[in-house]
Design a protein around this motif. Structure first.
Motif, mmCIF file in Angstrom:
data_model
loop_
_atom_site.group_PDB
_atom_site.id
_atom_site.type_symbol
_atom_site.label_atom_id
_atom_site.label_comp_id
_atom_site.label_asym_id
_atom_site.label_seq_id
_atom_site.Cartn_x
_atom_site.Cartn_y
_atom_site.Cartn_z
ATOM 1 N N MET A 267 -59.861 -78.276 -54.271
ATOM 2 C CA MET A 267 -59.611 -77.067 -53.808
ATOM 3 C C MET A 267 -58.077 -76.024 -54.250
ATOM 4 S SD MET A 267 -62.716 -75.761 -53.102
ATOM 5 C CE MET A 267 -64.405 -76.323 -52.339
ATOM 6 N N SER A 268 -57.700 -77.244 -54.181
ATOM 7 C CA SER A 268 -56.064 -76.726 -54.968
ATOM 8 C C SER A 268 -55.988 -76.674 -56.648
ATOM 9 C CB SER A 268 -55.299 -77.917 -54.551
ATOM 10 O OG SER A 268 -56.041 -79.555 -55.454
ATOM 11 N N GLU A 269 -56.599 -76.695 -57.190
ATOM 12 C CA GLU A 269 -57.096 -76.107 -59.111
ATOM 13 C C GLU A 269 -58.278 -75.279 -58.933
ATOM 14 O OE1 GLU A 269 -56.452 -79.051 -61.618
ATOM 15 O OE2 GLU A 269 -55.826 -80.665 -60.041
ATOM 16 N N GLY A 270 -58.495 -74.597 -57.673
ATOM 17 C CA GLY A 270 -58.989 -73.395 -57.892
ATOM 18 C C GLY A 270 -61.181 -73.225 -57.844
ATOM 19 N N ALA A 271 -60.901 -75.013 -56.756
ATOM 20 C CA ALA A 271 -62.627 -75.297 -56.992
ATOM 21 C C ALA A 271 -62.669 -76.124 -58.227
ATOM 22 C CB ALA A 271 -63.168 -74.161 -56.371
ATOM 23 N N ARG A 272 -62.532 -76.175 -58.727
ATOM 24 C CA ARG A 272 -62.784 -76.969 -60.371
ATOM 25 C C ARG A 272 -62.581 -78.350 -59.986
ATOM 26 N NH1 ARG A 272 -60.824 -81.994 -62.382
ATOM 27 N NH2 ARG A 272 -58.751 -82.744 -60.474
ATOM 28 N N MET A 273 -64.440 -78.843 -60.265
ATOM 29 C CA MET A 273 -65.198 -79.354 -60.599
ATOM 30 C C MET A 273 -64.389 -80.648 -60.908
ATOM 31 S SD MET A 273 -69.031 -78.000 -62.551
ATOM 32 C CE MET A 273 -67.986 -77.615 -63.372
ATOM 33 N N LEU A 274 -64.609 -82.022 -60.318
ATOM 34 C CA LEU A 274 -65.021 -83.103 -61.005
ATOM 35 C C LEU A 274 -64.531 -83.434 -61.956
ATOM 36 C CD1 LEU A 274 -64.872 -85.351 -57.152
ATOM 37 C CD2 LEU A 274 -63.047 -83.736 -58.338
ATOM 38 N N ASP A 275 -64.127 -84.362 -62.540
ATOM 39 C CA ASP A 275 -65.077 -85.500 -63.496
ATOM 40 C C ASP A 275 -65.356 -87.085 -63.499
ATOM 41 O OD1 ASP A 275 -62.583 -86.668 -63.973
ATOM 42 O OD2 ASP A 275 -62.287 -85.777 -65.054
ATOM 43 N N TRP A 276 -65.693 -87.010 -64.542
ATOM 44 C CA TRP A 276 -66.871 -87.958 -64.263
ATOM 45 C C TRP A 276 -65.121 -89.469 -64.175
ATOM 46 C CZ3 TRP A 276 -71.552 -87.987 -63.293
ATOM 47 C CH2 TRP A 276 -72.729 -86.677 -63.786
ATOM 48 N N VAL A 277 -64.695 -89.439 -64.344
ATOM 49 C CA VAL A 277 -63.680 -90.610 -63.827
ATOM 50 C C VAL A 277 -63.316 -90.037 -62.034
ATOM 51 C CG1 VAL A 277 -61.747 -91.674 -64.002
ATOM 52 C CG2 VAL A 277 -62.813 -91.428 -66.553
ATOM 53 N N GLU A 278 -63.164 -88.774 -62.189
ATOM 54 C CA GLU A 278 -62.790 -88.874 -60.293
ATOM 55 C C GLU A 278 -64.450 -88.810 -59.742
ATOM 56 O OE1 GLU A 278 -59.285 -85.512 -60.773
ATOM 57 O OE2 GLU A 278 -61.647 -84.159 -61.391
ATOM 58 N N LEU A 279 -64.985 -88.827 -60.007
ATOM 59 C CA LEU A 279 -66.267 -88.781 -58.677
ATOM 60 C C LEU A 279 -66.323 -90.762 -59.202
ATOM 61 C CD1 LEU A 279 -69.361 -86.576 -60.804
ATOM 62 C CD2 LEU A 279 -68.387 -86.614 -57.973
ATOM 63 N N SER A 280 -66.124 -91.802 -60.242
ATOM 64 C CA SER A 280 -66.516 -92.634 -59.854
ATOM 65 C C SER A 280 -65.212 -93.031 -58.922
ATOM 66 C CB SER A 280 -65.861 -93.595 -61.934
ATOM 67 O OG SER A 280 -66.317 -92.620 -62.565
ATOM 68 N N GLN A 281 -64.220 -92.398 -59.188
ATOM 69 C CA GLN A 281 -63.491 -92.905 -57.634
ATOM 70 C C GLN A 281 -63.364 -92.298 -56.348
ATOM 71 O OE1 GLN A 281 -59.915 -90.801 -59.948
ATOM 72 N NE2 GLN A 281 -59.562 -92.504 -60.948
ATOM 73 N N ARG A 282 -64.734 -91.082 -56.224
ATOM 74 C CA ARG A 282 -64.306 -90.498 -55.504
ATOM 75 C C ARG A 282 -66.169 -90.538 -54.955
ATOM 76 N NH1 ARG A 282 -60.826 -86.583 -53.507
ATOM 77 N NH2 ARG A 282 -61.997 -86.688 -51.689
ATOM 78 N N LEU A 283 -67.366 -90.594 -54.985
ATOM 79 C CA LEU A 283 -68.567 -90.427 -55.125
ATOM 80 C C LEU A 283 -69.334 -91.746 -54.914
ATOM 81 C CD1 LEU A 283 -71.213 -89.191 -54.718
ATOM 82 C CD2 LEU A 283 -71.884 -88.770 -57.043
ATOM 83 N N ILE A 284 -68.450 -92.964 -55.881
ATOM 84 C CA ILE A 284 -69.334 -94.204 -56.148
ATOM 85 C C ILE A 284 -69.112 -95.126 -54.536
ATOM 86 C CG2 ILE A 284 -69.548 -96.353 -56.980
ATOM 87 C CD1 ILE A 284 -68.669 -94.972 -59.385
#
Length: 740
Positions: A267-284
């Motif tokens: 949300m700090s970047e206009g509701a930007r989607m996360l990329d695969w690297v960020e998903l690795s850090q958050r989703l996993i």
């Protein structure tokens, strides 16, 4: 003019030169490149529209061999060499000089075996033959392009490297397979490209993306991208070794279904989607903490329209560029495996969108689809249906499935819309469909396709989970092809899902009249091997969230959800829920938004999340809670007929029947004190879960462990006396289960 035109054009007719310069020639290699003259010398012809001059220089020394003459004002140059030498081109452009090798100096590229397998539909490493493959030929680095377009008059590669000019790089046809090919030196990984095609009537089609591209531009751009063929540095060997020995039917499988673009937005970047690297850090880490065994991703194959959620893909071999590069996606899978989490992909072989740059009438004909709209057009989705009667199309789809399993180490595929493929009259009125050769409604080609697909997958990847989203009673979906089945490992139990949600959406006062909705599923529970799904399909298109389907006030809605999840995790069948359901998301899923993570500030919603975490933990820990998912010997009803009180109780056993669990649910807001239930074993029964516990946001009337009494009930000599909290599910295990 320094050279006789007769020598330069030896053996070439004027109409061929005209066709070449106008971009109409279907056999450019017969005109361009080196050709023997009548006197033993060699004529070299190159077509470079916009160039001011061309020199032929020695490849090994840059020594001038000849200066080419401009022999046609459109940009055709020619020179004659006394003998054929390895040469390069020094091209004089208005603002630069380029030195490169001549694409038309290279001979045929694909071998006869590759071409035979493509035509036969059995080239299961299709991206190694077709598409864009970086390689080195005769010490020259570049990219080999190849595409199947058997009915085209001319096919060219276009891209930034040739100013998207279809006259510059027309391809060679290999007629035995209908494949066009060319090697273009100095093109490198990351370059954008498409194919420009003239149909058989000479009409210029919209430039087409590569059907087997392994990378693509992020939408809304539509070009294919040359992908690296360098192997990814995998670190998941331990995971791969473990999964080879796993019993996928007997093990616990709990799946977290995710739309990668809307699980969490920045949300700090206009509701930007996360990329695969960020998903690795958050989703996993989240999925691991929640105890799910697998992540299932809504289709991540390249798709032009984000609002299709990936279910209208055009790039069946390319991870969408929305979340990063193919290497980024491989990294995400590798990190999942490192965390002990399997990855399942939704895969769509049922249909494809009609976008002009895609597969639709690819070479000017119905190549991938059926010509007749009664077979080739999905009225529900305005999409085209793959023609499974063509070997090349079947091979294309099977190669796609294998690509994800091999190249990206994927653990399974959930095949979308299987029912729409199995029936020729799916969602069609009389007269809108064509019967099969026996006059029936079954799609015989699709049936054979699934048998072949699953046989090949299981031969090459025995560990892989092949899951069917099949919504009808088509028989033997999860039986092997040798036994007359389609060969899937598992099938979504859509009937159980509909019946259960219909029952739970009723006010509890009426549930006793629909008690059979909760027991009917066990009549057919072992006819197939099932997954119990509360999927994305149940929280879109005005259906509301799972939370919103529950009756009553907020406390009752959450209590109903807790009781439902307890019942679901105790019921035979693997488990699947869509993201957000585990926290009781209150609104319908929005693919442009994010899961309502702020709900976790509310103890009711955080309590539900904790319940799902604990359900996953005990489901995986106690064999009796997952062995009977696919084995009838692992299940018995303890109480199935107490409609008046809306009480259900199940017994779950492990393989040896040494470990047993009692799962008992009260689906009314009325507590049931001193409720007696028969059990198969005397002794101490430990309560391992109560959805009404305070830690989950309930009332906390747990009741605790129970010892059996020699009082008969429900046909058994031993029984427990239990206080059933309102809107709750409790799970007890026999004392022997704790050491089993």
């Amino acid at each position: 003019m320094t050279t006789d035109l007769a020598d330069i054009f030896f053996g070439v007719k004027a109409d061929a030169i005209q066709a070449l310069t106008e971009g109409r020639h279907g056999d450019p290699f017969s005109v361009l490149g080196p050709h023997r003259c009548g006197d033993g010398r060699f004529s070299v012809r190159v077509f470079l529209p916009g160039a001011s001059g061309v020199d032929l220089i020695a490849r090994d020394s840059d020594r001038l061999l000849a200066t080419a003459d401009l022999v046609h004002a459109a940009g055709l140059f020619g020179a004659v060499l006394p003998e054929l030498a390895s040469y390069r081109l020094r091209i004089h452009w208005p603002d630069a000089i380029q030195i490169t090798d001549d694409p038309y100096s290279f001979g045929p590229l694909l071998g006869d075996l590759d071409l035979h397998l493509v035509a036969e539909g059995t080239h299961y490493n299709l991206t190694r033959a077709l598409g864009a493959n970086p390689m080195t030929i005769d010490d020259v680095a570049g990219v080999r392009f190849a595409v199947w377009a058997p009915n085209a008059r001319r096919v060219s590669v276009v891209g930034d490297f040739n100013s998207w000019d279809g006259r510059r790089h027309p391809m060679r046809l290999r007629p035995q397979a209908g494949v066009w090919e060319i090697f273009i030196p100095q093109v490198s990984v990351g370059e954008r490209y498409k194919f420009e095609i003239l149909d058989q009537y000479g009409n210029l089609l919209a430039q087409k993306a590569d059907p087997v591209a392994r990378a693509a531009e992020p939408a809304p751009s539509t070009a294919s991208v040359v992908a690296s063929t360098d192997p990814f540095a995998w670190t998941d060997s331990a995971w791969l070794n473990t999964r080879r020995s796993a019993d996928k039917q007997a093990e616990a499988i709990s799946i977290y279904e995710v739309h990668a673009g809307s699980w969490l937005r920045d949300m700090s970047e206009g509701a930007r989607m996360l990329d695969w690297v960020e998903l690795s850090q958050r989703l996993i880490p989240y999925v691991r903490d929640m105890g799910f065994t697998h992540i299932e991703l809504l289709p991540i194959m390249e798709h032009p329209f984000g609002g299709s959620w990936g279910y209208q893909p055009l790039g069946l071999f390319a991870p969408t560029g929305r979340y990063g590069t193919p290497e980024d996606f491989a990294y995400f899978v590798d990190r999942c495996h490192g965390a002990g989490i399997g990855v399942i992909l939704d895969w769509v072989p049922a249909h494809f969108p009609t976008d002009v740059w895609g597969l639709a009438r690819f070479d000017g004909t119905a190549l991938y689809e059926h010509e007749d709209p009664r077979e080739g057009f999905h009225q529900d989705w305005n999409t085209l249906i793959y023609n499974l009667g063509r070997n090349e199309v079947k091979g294309f789809l099977i190669a796609s499935a294998l690509e994800w399993l091999e190249h990206y180490h994927i653990d399974g595929l959930r095949v979308d819309a299987v029912a729409s493929m199995l029936y020729r009259d799916y969602s069609r009125a009389a007269g809108e469909w064509i019967p099969n050769r026996y006059g029936g409604r079954e799609n015989l080609e699709a049936i054979e396709f699934f048998k072949h697909l699953n046989s090949i997958v299981h031969e090459r990847f025995p560990h892989a989970l092949m899951i069917a989203e099949e919504s009808t009673a088509f028989p033997n979906v999860t039986r092997s092809p040798q036994e007359g089945g389609l060969g899937f490992d598992m099938k979504w139990n859509m009937g159980w899902m509909h019946d259960t949600l219909h029952y739970m959406s009723d006010d509890p006062v009426y549930r006793k009249y629909h008690h059979g909705s909760m027991t009917f599923g066990m009549i057919y529970a072992y006819s197939e091997r099932f997954i119990l799904p509360f999927s994305h399909d149940e929280v879109v298109h005005g259906k509301g969230s799972i939370f919103a389907k529950m009756p009553g006030d907020v406390w009752q809605k959450i209590a109903n959800l807790r009781a439902l999840f307890g019942f679901m995790w105790g019921h035979p069948g693997k488990k699947l829920i869509f993201m957000g359901s585990e926290i009781g998301q209150t609104t319908e899923w929005n693919h442009d938004g994010s899961v309502e993570w702020d709900l976790l500030d509310d103890p009711f919603h955080s309590g539900l999340q904790r319940l799902v975490r604990d359900l996953n933990r005990i489901y995986r820990h106690f064999a009796c809670l997952h062995y009977g998912d696919s084995e009838p010997s692992g299940f018995e009803w303890a109480i199935a007929d107490d409609a008046e009180n809306s009480v259900l109780a199940m017994l779950r056993y492990d393989r040896e029947r040494r470990s047993v669990a009692l799962v008992i649910s009260n689906f009314t807001p009325i507590p049931r004190h001193d409720y007696r239930v028969g059990v198969p074993m005397p002794g101490h029964w430990r309560q391992i879960l109560n959805t009404d516990a305070r830690v989950y946001g309930g009332n906390g009337a747990t009741g605790g462990d129970r010892g059996s009494e020699s009082i008969g009930a429900h046909g058994r000599s031993q029984s427990l006396l239990i206080d059933l909290p309102p809107l709750s599910t409790m799970i007890f295990v026999h004392e022997d289960s704790l050491s089993a």
